[in-house]
Design a protein around this motif. Structure first.
Motif, PDB file in Angstrom:
ATOM      1  N   PHE A 212       0.850  -1.187   0.000  1.00  0.00           N
ATOM      2  CA  PHE A 212       0.000   0.000   0.000  1.00  0.00           C
ATOM      3  C   PHE A 212       0.882   1.232   0.000  1.00  0.00           C
ATOM      4  O   PHE A 212       1.700   1.421   0.907  1.00  0.00           O
ATOM      5  N   ASP A 213       0.729   2.052  -1.040  1.00  0.00           N
ATOM      6  CA  ASP A 213       1.523   3.276  -1.153  1.00  0.00           C
ATOM      7  C   ASP A 213       0.831   4.375  -0.352  1.00  0.00           C
ATOM      8  O   ASP A 213      -0.012   5.105  -0.873  1.00  0.00           O
ATOM      9  N   LEU A 214       1.165   4.477   0.924  1.00  0.00           N
ATOM     10  CA  LEU A 214       0.486   5.419   1.814  1.00  0.00           C
ATOM     11  C   LEU A 214       0.650   6.873   1.369  1.00  0.00           C
ATOM     12  O   LEU A 214      -0.343   7.603   1.288  1.00  0.00           O
TER      13      LEU A 214
ATOM     14  N   LYS B 180       1.179   8.181  -1.558  1.00  0.00           N
ATOM     15  CA  LYS B 180       0.445   8.455  -2.796  1.00  0.00           C
ATOM     16  C   LYS B 180      -1.058   8.538  -2.526  1.00  0.00           C
ATOM     17  O   LYS B 180      -1.755   9.409  -3.058  1.00  0.00           O
ATOM     18  N   ASN B 181      -1.572   7.640  -1.694  1.00  0.00           N
ATOM     19  CA  ASN B 181      -2.991   7.680  -1.354  1.00  0.00           C
ATOM     20  C   ASN B 181      -3.336   8.940  -0.565  1.00  0.00           C
ATOM     21  O   ASN B 181      -4.385   9.546  -0.779  1.00  0.00           O
TER      22      ASN B 181
ATOM     23  N   TYR C 101      -3.600  11.869  -2.926  1.00  0.00           N
ATOM     24  CA  TYR C 101      -4.854  11.848  -3.687  1.00  0.00           C
ATOM     25  C   TYR C 101      -6.017  12.344  -2.828  1.00  0.00           C
ATOM     26  O   TYR C 101      -6.876  13.102  -3.299  1.00  0.00           O
ATOM     27  N   LEU C 102      -6.050  11.944  -1.569  1.00  0.00           N
ATOM     28  CA  LEU C 102      -7.132  12.371  -0.680  1.00  0.00           C
ATOM     29  C   LEU C 102      -7.071  13.872  -0.423  1.00  0.00           C
ATOM     30  O   LEU C 102      -8.104  14.549  -0.401  1.00  0.00           O
TER      31      LEU C 102
ATOM     32  N   CYS D  68     -12.930  11.287   2.602  1.00  0.00           N
ATOM     33  CA  CYS D  68     -11.521  11.682   2.511  1.00  0.00           C
ATOM     34  C   CYS D  68     -10.922  11.890   3.901  1.00  0.00           C
ATOM     35  O   CYS D  68      -9.812  11.424   4.194  1.00  0.00           O
TER      36      CYS D  68
ATOM     37  N   SER E 243     -10.560   8.647   5.799  1.00  0.00           N
ATOM     38  CA  SER E 243      -9.437   7.879   5.251  1.00  0.00           C
ATOM     39  C   SER E 243      -8.108   8.438   5.741  1.00  0.00           C
ATOM     40  O   SER E 243      -7.202   7.682   6.119  1.00  0.00           O
TER      41      SER E 243
ATOM     42  N   LEU F 271      -5.145   6.703   7.967  1.00  0.00           N
ATOM     43  CA  LEU F 271      -3.742   6.719   7.541  1.00  0.00           C
ATOM     44  C   LEU F 271      -2.843   7.496   8.507  1.00  0.00           C
ATOM     45  O   LEU F 271      -1.634   7.550   8.302  1.00  0.00           O
TER      46      LEU F 271
ATOM     47  N   ASP G 205      -2.573  10.707   8.877  1.00  0.00           N
ATOM     48  CA  ASP G 205      -1.915  11.710   8.049  1.00  0.00           C
ATOM     49  C   ASP G 205      -1.507  12.926   8.884  1.00  0.00           C
ATOM     50  O   ASP G 205      -2.347  13.576   9.512  1.00  0.00           O
TER      51      ASP G 205
END
Length: 217
Positions: A55-57, A59-60, A63-64, A89, A92, A96, A98
């Motif tokens: 899972f490319d964290l 990159k995801n 996108y979000l 979003c 998510s 993650l 973030d």
């Protein structure tokens, strides 16, 4: 190796420079080509299998954030439900962990802007003698943006309707962003939810588990 068959000459094809030959395919060579192709297919399958579960964290997360900053073109038809997209979003990004959004210090300004945007979607309505409160799905009605929190019970400048699903998304997203819901009137929210509950038959007075999405149906 053999020469290009004569029947291919004079058919309007450009004449090649020098002698052109085609390779004779023997059964042994064909078997070798098939084995080579199978090996390539296996290599591709092994590569796909090795990437499975990765899972490319970053990159995801990018996108979000991109989806939060503006509605991507394929989703423009969902403008009336923009709050739903923001909800998914933000949830998510929370999963993650973030840092750009949920770091206590770095993400504070972004979180505050999002919280104010959600509160700008708050709607207060009078349904009969009852005041209900909730949220609509986006700024599509053209309401002016207020950079300060409006007092509970302040009606919107443009008529719109409380939407059940948008109210759910708003409350859950506000909590995820760290808001204490102090600008929400819980009693009016409950009245709004209760007012959207359907009756089995008109006038029978029996409430059932289904709900209308908004007051208009």
């Amino acid at each position: 190796m053999s020469k290009l068959p004569s029947e291919f000459k004079g058919k309007g094809l450009p004449e090649p420079d020098g002698e052109v030959t085609i390779e004779e395919i023997t059964p042994e060579k064909l078997a070798g080509m098939q084995a080579q192709q199978m090996a390539k297919m296996k290599a591709v399958a092994d590569l796909a299998k090795s990437n499975l579960g990765k899972f490319d964290l970053p990159k995801n997360a990018r996108y979000l954030h991109y989806s939060l900053s503006g509605l991507p073109e394929p989703y423009e038809s969902l403008d009336t439900n923009r709050l739903t997209l923001a909800h998914f979003c933000i949830q998510s990004l929370s999963i993650l962990k973030d840092g750009r959004l949920f770091d206590v210090v770095k993400g504070r300004e972004v979180r505050e802007r999002m919280i104010k945007w959600i509160y700008n979607l708050k709607v207060t309505q009078k349904v009969g003698e009852t005041t209900i409160e909730g949220f609509c799905g986006g700024t599509f009605m053209g309401n002016p943006f207020n950079d300060v929190f409006l007092p509970t019970g302040t009606p919107p400048s443009t008529p719109t309707s409380v939407h059940l699903a948008m109210t759910y998304c708003a409350l859950l997203t506000l909590l995820t962003l760290g808001d204490d819901l102090s600008h929400v009137n819980a009693q009016d929210i409950m009245e709004g939810v209760k007012g959207l509950q359907n009756l089995d038959r008109e006038g029978d007075g029996i409430l059932y588990g289904s709900f209308k999405s908004h007051c208009e149906g």
